[in-house]
Scaffold this motif. Structure first.
Motif, PDB file in Angstrom:
ATOM      1  N   ALA A  70       0.833  -1.204   0.000  1.00  0.00           N
ATOM      2  CA  ALA A  70       0.000   0.000   0.000  1.00  0.00           C
ATOM      3  C   ALA A  70       0.870   1.258   0.000  1.00  0.00           C
ATOM      4  CB  ALA A  70      -0.921  -0.008   1.216  1.00  0.00           C
ATOM      5  N   ALA A  71       1.927   1.255   0.822  1.00  0.00           N
ATOM      6  CA  ALA A  71       2.827   2.407   0.852  1.00  0.00           C
ATOM      7  C   ALA A  71       3.480   2.630  -0.509  1.00  0.00           C
ATOM      8  CB  ALA A  71       3.886   2.201   1.929  1.00  0.00           C
ATOM      9  N   SER A  72       3.915   1.540  -1.143  1.00  0.00           N
ATOM     10  CA  SER A  72       4.555   1.648  -2.459  1.00  0.00           C
ATOM     11  C   SER A  72       3.605   2.258  -3.477  1.00  0.00           C
ATOM     12  CB  SER A  72       4.999   0.263  -2.942  1.00  0.00           C
ATOM     13  OG  SER A  72       5.909  -0.320  -2.037  1.00  0.00           O
ATOM     14  N   ARG A  73       2.351   1.817  -3.464  1.00  0.00           N
ATOM     15  CA  ARG A  73       1.374   2.350  -4.411  1.00  0.00           C
ATOM     16  C   ARG A  73       1.088   3.828  -4.156  1.00  0.00           C
ATOM     17  NH1 ARG A  73      -3.217  -2.474  -4.790  1.00  0.00           N
ATOM     18  NH2 ARG A  73      -1.930  -3.954  -5.967  1.00  0.00           N
ATOM     19  N   ALA A  74       1.090   4.216  -2.896  1.00  0.00           N
ATOM     20  CA  ALA A  74       0.836   5.619  -2.560  1.00  0.00           C
ATOM     21  C   ALA A  74       1.992   6.521  -2.978  1.00  0.00           C
ATOM     22  CB  ALA A  74       0.577   5.762  -1.070  1.00  0.00           C
ATOM     23  N   LEU A  75       3.155   5.928  -3.210  1.00  0.00           N
ATOM     24  CA  LEU A  75       4.354   6.696  -3.547  1.00  0.00           C
ATOM     25  C   LEU A  75       4.674   6.654  -5.035  1.00  0.00           C
ATOM     26  CD1 LEU A  75       6.579   5.537  -0.546  1.00  0.00           C
ATOM     27  CD2 LEU A  75       5.549   7.782  -0.853  1.00  0.00           C
ATOM     28  N   VAL A  76       3.789   6.109  -5.842  1.00  0.00           N
ATOM     29  CA  VAL A  76       4.081   5.933  -7.268  1.00  0.00           C
ATOM     30  C   VAL A  76       4.310   7.273  -7.965  1.00  0.00           C
ATOM     31  CG1 VAL A  76       3.070   5.260  -9.478  1.00  0.00           C
ATOM     32  CG2 VAL A  76       2.982   3.694  -7.540  1.00  0.00           C
ATOM     33  N   ARG A  77       3.465   8.248  -7.710  1.00  0.00           N
ATOM     34  CA  ARG A  77       3.596   9.523  -8.431  1.00  0.00           C
ATOM     35  C   ARG A  77       4.613  10.425  -7.753  1.00  0.00           C
ATOM     36  NH1 ARG A  77       1.207  14.073  -6.487  1.00  0.00           N
ATOM     37  NH2 ARG A  77      -0.273  13.943  -4.742  1.00  0.00           N
ATOM     38  N   PRO A  78       5.316  11.255  -8.538  1.00  0.00           N
ATOM     39  CA  PRO A  78       6.262  12.204  -7.956  1.00  0.00           C
ATOM     40  C   PRO A  78       5.540  13.162  -7.007  1.00  0.00           C
ATOM     41  CG  PRO A  78       6.555  12.044 -10.329  1.00  0.00           C
ATOM     42  CD  PRO A  78       5.279  11.337 -10.011  1.00  0.00           C
ATOM     43  N   ALA A  79       6.181  13.459  -5.899  1.00  0.00           N
ATOM     44  CA  ALA A  79       5.562  14.355  -4.918  1.00  0.00           C
ATOM     45  C   ALA A  79       6.637  14.928  -4.009  1.00  0.00           C
ATOM     46  CB  ALA A  79       4.514  13.592  -4.098  1.00  0.00           C
ATOM     47  N   ALA A  80       6.240  15.929  -3.234  1.00  0.00           N
ATOM     48  CA  ALA A  80       7.161  16.555  -2.289  1.00  0.00           C
ATOM     49  C   ALA A  80       7.514  15.582  -1.170  1.00  0.00           C
ATOM     50  CB  ALA A  80       6.512  17.805  -1.701  1.00  0.00           C
ATOM     51  N   PRO A  81       8.671  15.763  -0.538  1.00  0.00           N
ATOM     52  CA  PRO A  81       9.064  14.871   0.561  1.00  0.00           C
ATOM     53  C   PRO A  81       8.018  14.775   1.666  1.00  0.00           C
ATOM     54  CG  PRO A  81      10.921  16.217  -0.118  1.00  0.00           C
ATOM     55  CD  PRO A  81       9.728  16.741  -0.862  1.00  0.00           C
ATOM     56  N   TYR A  83       4.808  14.985   1.426  1.00  0.00           N
ATOM     57  CA  TYR A  83       3.733  14.105   0.955  1.00  0.00           C
ATOM     58  C   TYR A  83       4.174  12.641   1.066  1.00  0.00           C
ATOM     59  CZ  TYR A  83       0.461  11.816  -2.273  1.00  0.00           C
ATOM     60  OH  TYR A  83      -0.471  10.985  -2.827  1.00  0.00           O
ATOM     61  N   ARG A  84       5.381  12.341   0.628  1.00  0.00           N
ATOM     62  CA  ARG A  84       5.861  10.961   0.607  1.00  0.00           C
ATOM     63  C   ARG A  84       5.941  10.383   2.014  1.00  0.00           C
ATOM     64  NH1 ARG A  84       9.515  13.184  -3.279  1.00  0.00           N
ATOM     65  NH2 ARG A  84      11.237  13.077  -1.777  1.00  0.00           N
ATOM     66  N   GLU A  85       6.491  11.154   2.946  1.00  0.00           N
ATOM     67  CA  GLU A  85       6.610  10.649   4.308  1.00  0.00           C
ATOM     68  C   GLU A  85       5.228  10.416   4.926  1.00  0.00           C
ATOM     69  OE1 GLU A  85       9.264  12.592   6.926  1.00  0.00           O
ATOM     70  OE2 GLU A  85      10.980  12.471   5.558  1.00  0.00           O
ATOM     71  N   ALA A  86       4.319  11.344   4.686  1.00  0.00           N
ATOM     72  CA  ALA A  86       2.969  11.195   5.230  1.00  0.00           C
ATOM     73  C   ALA A  86       2.252  10.019   4.592  1.00  0.00           C
ATOM     74  CB  ALA A  86       2.184  12.484   4.999  1.00  0.00           C
ATOM     75  N   ALA A  87       2.476   9.796   3.304  1.00  0.00           N
ATOM     76  CA  ALA A  87       1.814   8.701   2.601  1.00  0.00           C
ATOM     77  C   ALA A  87       2.296   7.350   3.112  1.00  0.00           C
ATOM     78  CB  ALA A  87       2.066   8.818   1.101  1.00  0.00           C
ATOM     79  N   LEU A  88       3.607   7.206   3.286  1.00  0.00           N
ATOM     80  CA  LEU A  88       4.120   5.939   3.795  1.00  0.00           C
ATOM     81  C   LEU A  88       3.572   5.667   5.199  1.00  0.00           C
ATOM     82  CD1 LEU A  88       7.639   4.453   3.448  1.00  0.00           C
ATOM     83  CD2 LEU A  88       6.571   4.498   5.690  1.00  0.00           C
ATOM     84  N   ALA A  89       3.650   6.665   6.059  1.00  0.00           N
ATOM     85  CA  ALA A  89       3.151   6.491   7.424  1.00  0.00           C
ATOM     86  C   ALA A  89       1.660   6.187   7.434  1.00  0.00           C
ATOM     87  CB  ALA A  89       3.439   7.749   8.248  1.00  0.00           C
ATOM     88  N   GLY A  90       0.899   6.890   6.603  1.00  0.00           N
ATOM     89  CA  GLY A  90      -0.542   6.668   6.561  1.00  0.00           C
ATOM     90  C   GLY A  90      -0.902   5.276   6.096  1.00  0.00           C
ATOM     91  N   ALA A  91      -0.181   4.761   5.097  1.00  0.00           N
ATOM     92  CA  ALA A  91      -0.467   3.431   4.561  1.00  0.00           C
ATOM     93  C   ALA A  91      -0.162   2.336   5.577  1.00  0.00           C
ATOM     94  CB  ALA A  91       0.342   3.201   3.286  1.00  0.00           C
ATOM     95  N   VAL A  92       1.011   2.411   6.182  1.00  0.00           N
ATOM     96  CA  VAL A  92       1.397   1.364   7.127  1.00  0.00           C
ATOM     97  C   VAL A  92       0.548   1.445   8.392  1.00  0.00           C
ATOM     98  CG1 VAL A  92       3.297   0.351   8.440  1.00  0.00           C
ATOM     99  CG2 VAL A  92       3.733   1.303   6.163  1.00  0.00           C
ATOM    100  N   HIS A  93       0.290   2.659   8.842  1.00  0.00           N
ATOM    101  CA  HIS A  93      -0.557   2.835  10.030  1.00  0.00           C
ATOM    102  C   HIS A  93      -1.940   2.245   9.808  1.00  0.00           C
ATOM    103  CE1 HIS A  93      -3.588   5.090  12.387  1.00  0.00           C
ATOM    104  NE2 HIS A  93      -2.706   4.980  13.369  1.00  0.00           N
ATOM    105  N   GLU A  94      -2.570   2.573   8.688  1.00  0.00           N
ATOM    106  CA  GLU A  94      -3.924   2.069   8.402  1.00  0.00           C
ATOM    107  C   GLU A  94      -3.947   0.542   8.358  1.00  0.00           C
ATOM    108  OE1 GLU A  94      -7.996   2.259   7.634  1.00  0.00           O
ATOM    109  OE2 GLU A  94      -6.653   3.937   8.104  1.00  0.00           O
ATOM    110  N   THR A  95      -2.939  -0.037   7.753  1.00  0.00           N
ATOM    111  CA  THR A  95      -2.858  -1.500   7.667  1.00  0.00           C
ATOM    112  C   THR A  95      -2.719  -2.129   9.043  1.00  0.00           C
ATOM    113  OG1 THR A  95      -1.828  -1.361   5.480  1.00  0.00           O
ATOM    114  CG2 THR A  95      -1.569  -3.433   6.691  1.00  0.00           C
ATOM    115  N   LEU A  96      -1.797  -1.611   9.833  1.00  0.00           N
ATOM    116  CA  LEU A  96      -1.529  -2.214  11.138  1.00  0.00           C
ATOM    117  C   LEU A  96      -2.694  -2.020  12.106  1.00  0.00           C
ATOM    118  CD1 LEU A  96       2.245  -1.276  11.590  1.00  0.00           C
ATOM    119  CD2 LEU A  96       1.285  -3.495  10.940  1.00  0.00           C
ATOM    120  N   VAL A  97      -3.317  -0.859  12.080  1.00  0.00           N
ATOM    121  CA  VAL A  97      -4.475  -0.637  12.949  1.00  0.00           C
ATOM    122  C   VAL A  97      -5.598  -1.613  12.601  1.00  0.00           C
ATOM    123  CG1 VAL A  97      -6.334   0.990  13.444  1.00  0.00           C
ATOM    124  CG2 VAL A  97      -3.977   1.748  13.550  1.00  0.00           C
ATOM    125  N   THR A  98      -5.736  -1.911  11.317  1.00  0.00           N
ATOM    126  CA  THR A  98      -6.785  -2.825  10.869  1.00  0.00           C
ATOM    127  C   THR A  98      -6.466  -4.271  11.244  1.00  0.00           C
ATOM    128  OG1 THR A  98      -7.304  -1.372   9.007  1.00  0.00           O
ATOM    129  CG2 THR A  98      -8.077  -3.655   8.868  1.00  0.00           C
TER     130      THR A  98
END
Length: 407
Positions: A70-81, A83-98
């Protein structure tokens, strides 16, 4: 500190940016190293599973695979640092909480810690949202995939007590485990049997007899041929492959610190995708051939009192799951990071407290796993060598077809 956390600490590599090295600390100030978000959430994932993960190894690999895919997919498009850090954290957090809801409080705090470093604004908000969205999508795609503990350990009844057929082993005589893996949904295999190797050596064949003689001599509890160094190797690698390889993978993520965050997330995701597929293929082969374990063979044909150095796991001999796991790990790490590390790394083992071993690549880990299972008295060498090959084949397939995961 948990055992897994201690192992990870041994493999820790600090994240240092080039700008930090060139600029140096300001006079009279304490220079803090920048936080590496990939390692930060790697450790959060490892700690979460160590504290409240599933009792089945493959289920925990699945958790890693989902979160980091999920984190990898959220990071596919170019973005500011930010955005990338928040996306990785958001993806892994959502998965683990679930998947590990018992750790929600700790996971929420970890997310807050990461986001406190990220500048407020649209990049932060959109990054977290993108990560969560991708996590929900991957989780939905894996519903009822057969990798929950109950499905993994579906009941198995040995078909007979004929020579060569697996049956419960001493001393616990536990029923067969991991039978349900072969029925689970892979990530990238076409089927569980796609890379199924040929059958084990025929009973009484020269290779079979050599295998059994080696285990009888070198794998016995009271062996007079096994050296202390061999016993130490067997003890070090006796534990869970998942736990033992969490530290080497962390080393690889640290080694790749100069690469884009998306590539590092893919490294973690593909390692665990390949591992899940490998364990599915392993169980398919084990329960297709149902080859008895060395302790059963030796007690039935040679020595009724023969006892292995270590307790035999409750599933068939051929192939070795430790060897398939290590073959898969070696293939992924060698392909994506390189055969050798930039500098030696040191890891520990929960089954050898206080002991560490130092390596400079990934192949030696496979070599030691192959040997260790023979010296433990719980696998034949053929089961190990065939297993390592199977793991490499399944992992190579995952890497070849990885693009299908990131559409």
């Amino acid at each position: 500190m948990t055992t897994l956390r201690k192992v990870l600490v041994l493999a820790a590599v600090p994240a240092v940016t080039l700008s930090t090295v060139l600029a140096g600390p300001a006079a009279g100030t304490v220079q803090q190293q920048p936080v590496d978000v990939a390692l930060e959430w790697y450790d959060v994932t490892a700690d979460t599973i160590a504290a409240a993960g599933a009792p089945t190894q493959v289920t925990n690999n699945r958790t890693w695979a989902i979160g980091w895919l999920a984190a990898s997919r959220a990071l596919v498009r170019p973005a500011a640092p930010s955005y990338r850090e928040a996306a990785l954290a958001g993806a892994v957090h959502e998965t683990l909480v679930t998947l590990v809801p018992a750790r929600k409080a700790e996971l929420d705090q970890a997310l807050a810690t990461t986001l406190a470093r990220v500048p407020d604004g649209a990049d932060e908000t959109n990054g977290v949202a993108a990560g969560r969205q991708q996590a929900k999508a991957v989780l939905a795609s894996r519903v009822d995939d057969g990798l929950d503990p109950a499905s993994v350990n579906a009941p198995f009844t040995p078909p007979s007590t004929d020579a060569g057929v697996w049956r419960p082993t001493p001393s616990k005589y536990a029923p067969g485990t991991q039978y349900g893996n072969r029925l689970a949904k892979p990530f990238l295999l076409k089927s569980a049997s796609q890379f199924r190797p040929g059958p084990p050596p025929a009973l009484g064949s020269p290779r079979y007899n050599r295998d059994l003689a080696e285990v009888r001599a070198d794998g016995a509890l009271n062996s007079t041929t096994r050296t202390q160094a061999q016993t130490d190797t067997a003890q070090f690698w006796y534990g869970s492959s998942y736990v033992l390889y969490t530290a080497p993978l962390r080393v690889a993520v640290a080694e790749a610190a100069s690469r884009p965050l998306a590539q590092r997330a893919k490294l973690v995701a593909l390692f665990h995708v390949a591992s899940v597929d490998t364990q599915i293929a392993t169980s398919d082969t084990k329960y297709s051939y149902q080859r008895w374990r060395p302790v059963t063979a030796l007690r039935a044909t040679v020595d009724a009192d023969w006892t292995p150095l270590h307790e035999t796991p409750a599933h068939p001999d051929y192939p070795s799951g430790h060897a398939t796991y290590s073959g898969s790990a070696e293939q992924v790490l060698t392909t994506l990071v390189g055969a050798q590390t930039a500098k030696p790394y040191t890891i520990g083992s929960p089954t050898a407290p206080g002991v560490t071993r130092t390596y400079s690549g990934w192949h030696q880990l496979t070599v030691e796993n192959v040997d260790a299972r023979v010296w433990s008295g719980i696998h034949t060498r053929t089961a190990d060598t065939v297993g390592a090959t199977l793991g490499r084949q399944v992992a190579a397939n995952a890497l070849h077809n990885a693009h299908k995961l990131f559409r």
